[in-house]
Design a protein around this motif. Sequence first.
Motif, short mmCIF file in Angstrom:
data_model
loop_
_atom_site.label_atom_id
_atom_site.label_comp_id
_atom_site.label_asym_id
_atom_site.label_seq_id
_atom_site.Cartn_x
_atom_site.Cartn_y
_atom_site.Cartn_z
N TYR A 203 -1.44 -4.41 8.77
CA TYR A 203 -0.62 -3.51 7.97
C TYR A 203 -1.25 -3.30 6.60
O TYR A 203 -1.91 -4.17 6.06
CB TYR A 203 0.79 -4.08 7.78
CG TYR A 203 1.60 -4.18 9.06
CD1 TYR A 203 1.62 -3.12 9.98
CD2 TYR A 203 2.34 -5.32 9.35
CE1 TYR A 203 2.37 -3.21 11.15
CE2 TYR A 203 3.09 -5.41 10.52
CZ TYR A 203 3.11 -4.36 11.41
OH TYR A 203 3.85 -4.45 12.55
N ARG A 204 -0.97 -2.14 6.06
CA ARG A 204 -1.48 -1.77 4.75
C ARG A 204 -0.34 -1.78 3.74
O ARG A 204 0.70 -1.16 3.98
CB ARG A 204 -2.08 -0.35 4.84
CG ARG A 204 -2.51 0.25 3.52
CD ARG A 204 -3.86 -0.25 3.10
NE ARG A 204 -4.27 0.43 1.87
CZ ARG A 204 -4.68 -0.23 0.78
NH1 ARG A 204 -4.76 -1.55 0.77
NH2 ARG A 204 -5.05 0.44 -0.29
N GLN A 205 -0.53 -2.49 2.64
CA GLN A 205 0.37 -2.38 1.50
C GLN A 205 -0.34 -1.46 0.53
O GLN A 205 -1.32 -1.86 -0.10
CB GLN A 205 0.56 -3.75 0.84
CG GLN A 205 1.37 -4.72 1.65
CD GLN A 205 2.84 -4.39 1.63
OE1 GLN A 205 3.35 -3.81 0.67
NE2 GLN A 205 3.52 -4.74 2.70
N ASP A 778 3.25 1.90 14.74
CA ASP A 778 3.07 1.74 13.29
C ASP A 778 2.88 3.10 12.64
O ASP A 778 2.30 4.00 13.24
CB ASP A 778 1.85 0.85 12.99
CG ASP A 778 1.75 0.51 11.49
OD1 ASP A 778 2.79 0.50 10.82
OD2 ASP A 778 0.64 0.25 11.01
N ILE A 779 3.39 3.22 11.43
CA ILE A 779 3.08 4.38 10.59
C ILE A 779 2.78 3.83 9.21
O ILE A 779 3.56 3.06 8.66
CB ILE A 779 4.26 5.37 10.54
CG1 ILE A 779 4.48 5.94 11.96
CG2 ILE A 779 3.97 6.51 9.55
CD1 ILE A 779 5.68 6.83 12.09
N GLN A 780 1.62 4.19 8.71
CA GLN A 780 1.20 3.63 7.43
C GLN A 780 2.06 4.16 6.28
O GLN A 780 2.42 5.33 6.27
CB GLN A 780 -0.27 3.98 7.21
CG GLN A 780 -0.94 3.12 6.16
CD GLN A 780 -2.42 3.41 6.08
OE1 GLN A 780 -3.13 3.29 7.07
NE2 GLN A 780 -2.88 3.80 4.92
N GLN A 829 -8.29 4.04 6.90
CA GLN A 829 -7.85 4.18 8.28
C GLN A 829 -6.80 3.11 8.58
O GLN A 829 -6.85 2.02 8.04
CB GLN A 829 -9.03 4.00 9.23
CG GLN A 829 -10.09 5.08 9.09
CD GLN A 829 -9.54 6.45 9.45
OE1 GLN A 829 -8.73 6.59 10.34
NE2 GLN A 829 -9.99 7.48 8.74
N PRO A 830 -5.89 3.43 9.43
CA PRO A 830 -4.91 2.42 9.81
C PRO A 830 -5.61 1.29 10.55
O PRO A 830 -6.67 1.49 11.14
CB PRO A 830 -3.96 3.18 10.72
CG PRO A 830 -4.76 4.32 11.24
CD PRO A 830 -5.71 4.67 10.15
N GLY A 831 -5.00 0.14 10.53
CA GLY A 831 -5.60 -1.00 11.19
C GLY A 831 -5.50 -0.92 12.69
O GLY A 831 -4.78 -0.11 13.26
N THR A 832 -6.25 -1.78 13.32
CA THR A 832 -6.19 -1.84 14.77
C THR A 832 -4.93 -2.59 15.17
O THR A 832 -4.47 -3.45 14.45
CB THR A 832 -7.41 -2.60 15.31
OG1 THR A 832 -7.50 -3.82 14.58
CG2 THR A 832 -8.66 -1.80 15.12
#
Lengths: 840, 285
Positions: A203-205, A778-780, A829-832
């Motif tokens: 996940y991206r913060q 997931d949605i970033q 890019q979103p994570g795997t």
Amino acid sequence: MTATQERPSEEVEREIGRDRRRKEDQRLITGRTRWTDNLTLPGMLHLAMVRSPFAHAKIVSIDTSAAKAATNVVDVFTGPELGETLGVNINAWPITPEQVTPTHSPMPADRVAFAGEIVAVVVARTAAEARDAAELVDVEYDELPAALDLKSAAADEVLAHPDLGTNKSALWVFDSGEAGTGAPVEDAISKARADGIVIEREYRQQRLIPAFMEPRSVVVDPTGEQYVMYSATQIPHILRFALAATTGVPESKIRVIAPDVGGGFGGKLQTTPEEWIAWAVGRRLGKPVKYTETRSESLVSAHHGRDQWQKLTLAAEKDGTVTGLKVELLADLGAYVAIVGGGVPVLGAFMFNAIYKFPAYHFSVQTVLTNKTWTDAYRGAGRPEATYAIERLMDELAVEVGVDPLEIREKNWIKHEEFPFTTVAGLEYDSGNYEAATARAKEMIGYDELRAEQRRRRESGDPVQLGIGVSTFTEMCGLAPSRVLGQLDYGAGGWEHASVRMLATGKVEVVTGASAHGQGHETAFSQIVADRLGVAFEDVEILHGDTQVAPKGMDTYGSRSLVVGGEALVRAADKVIEKAKPIAAHLLEASADDLEFTGGRFSVRGTDQGMAIGEVALATFAAHNLPDGVEPSLDSDATYDPVAFNFPHGTHLCAMEVDTETGELRMRKYVCCDDIGNIINPLIVSGQVHGGLVQGIAQALWEEAVYDESGTLVSGSFVDYLLPTAADTISFDIDHTTSPSLTNTLGTKGVGEAGTIASTPAVVNAVVDAVRHFGVNDIQMPCTPERVWRAINGAGAGGSTEGAAMPHFGEAEASGTSEGGGAMGNQEQPGTSSTEGAGA
Amino acid sequence: MIPVAFDYVAPTSVEDALAALAQHGDDAKIIAGGQSLLPVLRMRLNAPEMIIDLGKIESLRGVRDDGDAIVVGAMTPHSVVGSDPLVAEHAALVAKAIEHLADAQVRHRGTFGGALAHADPAGDLGAPALALGAEFVIQGAGGTRTVAADDFFVDLFETAIGEDEILTAVRIPKRTGWGAHYEKFVRVAHQWPIVAVAATVRVDGGSIAEARIGLTNMGSTPVRARAVEDALAGQPATEDAVRAAAQQAAAGTDPPSDLNGAADYRRHLARVLTRRAVLAAAGAA
Ligand SMILES: Cc1cc2nc3c(=O)[nH]c(=O)nc-3n(C[C@H](O)[C@H](O)[C@H](O)COP(=O)(O)OP(=O)(O)OC[C@H]3O[C@@H](n4cnc5c(N)ncnc54)[C@H](O)[C@@H]3O)c2cc1C
């Protein structure tokens, strides 16, 4: 039992629990107060900063001659010209002994490390003249390659500070196997790979900007015996200490005043280059100076928040019982290690396990230097990141097991009869009741009906889909037990100080070391003292924010003011009563043992004899008739060091409609039931919850600091950095269950950050829940309509924004030509994602 | 932030304003409501030496009936235009667009002419003006000329107004009884549109007799969705018919890519929003 609870109810209405209007609002809302920028001192000069447009560059030369010659310019200084007197901006929390920490000069001499860094300061008679002359400073830069993307920076591809040889600042690890608080996590993961469930996500913060309402401002007055710094800061006491420690001025010669401060959200928990430069210039010239930043400067140079990649592995048995959690974080420090800096992710280290009974836990964070604005605390600091990760993962686990997300949580959470409970991260939770808060929240939102509607919409292929998001959060607040801070190598303690002064006329002055900047301390603290001493609410004055008035304190952040500062207040008030008792006994010609204190009166048990505390105060002031050897003062101090952190919790539920054609989101309902122990002022609590919710929702949906590929902040104005207004939010339904804290007298828990911590995952869970049947997991963040639309259409988490990231106020508008502004957009890019193992 | 110092005049007639413009040439800038110009000055993206304020010229304010058209004075604030009965009756599309333009404060300061002269491709008034076939009355030293909407918008922030000219009024041909809808797509309420669609239609016996559609932020200027207009003519005002026609909404557009969306997403939005706008304008939504 406390004194207030013993007071017969017919006498005085209890202040604690009343929804008193905030006494400070009259002056704050009408603007009849002093913000730092309102201050005008005799002979005051104004500063303007010259800032680097480049993310990373050598300073070849700085020509200040034209600026010096401009009208009413008094002087222009560069870093070398101010030299040692500039001091340095410090990191107070080196998270490991080996931490790589670049020296942070407030105004570097040879190299800039982020776009917005200050290279020169202009001093003029008016702010406008300073600004004009700043444009005449001619700086020659030699651009260097910039480390911008967090993951590439972690791989040391380009160095943010070439002399350090690495971007990796510190690796901080907690392992339950090593700490003896749980089992080794790798065993749990291997076992789950063989015959359980393993959920792996990244996940991206995103990077956020605190965006407080009042821009930062500082006035330095070097003309008195003590040098005075007025600053729009959350931390006047820490600021004073840091000035003394780094600029060679004795602490006793420094007075710091935080006048009324217009919001902070962690963004003013900092000691800043601007403050240090103003300090040095004021001292050099011997005249008062003022610097007030513009909003653009604030967005680019005041510290940012969050900015992490979170790699997560959750192990569970097939039935959904959790067996292990492994957390690997990359955290972007920006160009320098700020005052708390790498400590922010560490504050989250103890919270990923949240309310669940994980038997094994491993946490690591690698902090990384980049050529972007420095990062530090932002409302929640570390805990929103942790709560987001675990609450998103629990939803994923529920999907794997094929049960409702609330069911998977209930299976794993600490039951109310299991408190006090020591977690796998080694913390002891004193109280809580997750079952009760969840039951209430479900009832408030009409959970089962919403689930039924969701099914109907799915079955009929409605273009508008419905999602229900869950967040059963807890957090640790009340920073902090000094011993724990010592173990974590933090540079100070976590106590708080209070004094209660009984005036001759029966009024009460209360001094607190907490430093309110919009929270309503003056009201809540007055209520506490009024109850404790049995005096009228109006008769209590709360003084704070000036080191001459409130000489000791640790300031306001980390939801600490009430649970730590409030306890200091209670103890100081109790000491006043203790000191008053022998005097009252003497005056009443009774034995102190026969006195009881209720409703503000000492009375002789079994008689109608008594006297009010105000009368004792007057008698003490006169000092005509005191017992032998008793000092003529009731005034008392207390410095309280908390024994434990404080653990509010709650259940937040969000119903979100998603227009699948456009990706547009419409929040239908948001309910929360928070358990924050006993409540001093329900109105202030509602304000904190509402504001906190909006800030957390804003991370989920709107806010993101975006840099282009040359390191320029594209979202550099409020046109592009999207803050919500009341028009973008709905009315929230909030309620409370009450499990009083057992670690402070009033039984209170922190609430300042709860809404922000809890709401972000509730919202994103709702969005993902609405579109999961399209194959989305997931949605970033922020979940923009475009990202949602792309996710629905099979493009993963929708992380990439193609093409030019052009600010609304770009070059085109300036020149009137058709050339665009900045270059490339957010390329992250979103994570795997992968899910292994058995599941339904 | 503080703009670079400038001189300021506030003439009381268009002639005086033109004279000031002629005198200061390139160094001068006209200010109307200041809602776009002031941010640019305060961020020091531009530094004119002379600001010519049109605020004292009474003849530039107000909405009047001019036979087959209504005439909106350039200096009429958005809030006045948006609540004007002539506008509501004959150019409903303009009123609809203003409902969602910025916030109340900006609508009270910003002006109709200022917004159009500014020609922000994300501005909300260009597409309605285009769709309604407005004519722009521009005055210069040599007299007054009228420019058709199709020729008015030249590029990003660029119009047919010459450096020494002033936009004095906008003539909007009456489209009395036409249905109108402005479909604006934003992430937060006070935002410029990511994409917006201005649609006005004449419905005759359940069919769309005529449709005029303008698109906001689908290129460097507002654009007409002519392919959709043509496809709609004579079609029943039904969901299916409108959906089919709206498929062509993005034809020939060149939308930007920015933080709020890439070009392909904007094209997709244009198609969806055009359908919604037309159906709403036709009273069939
Ligand atoms: C917070 C905020 C939000 C906004 N949101 C929106 C939105 O959602 N949608 C939207 O459409 N707009 C929005 N705007 C812009 C608003 O509509 C402005 O009012 C408008 O763009 C400019 O009008 P003005 O009268 O303020 O012109 P000014 O700012 O005074 O002038 C703009 C430009 O036009 C020139 N000019 C002005 N009048 C004339 C004239 N008569 N002849 C020749 N040149 C002239 C000026 O020289 C200047 O270059 C927003 C503005 C703000 C501050």
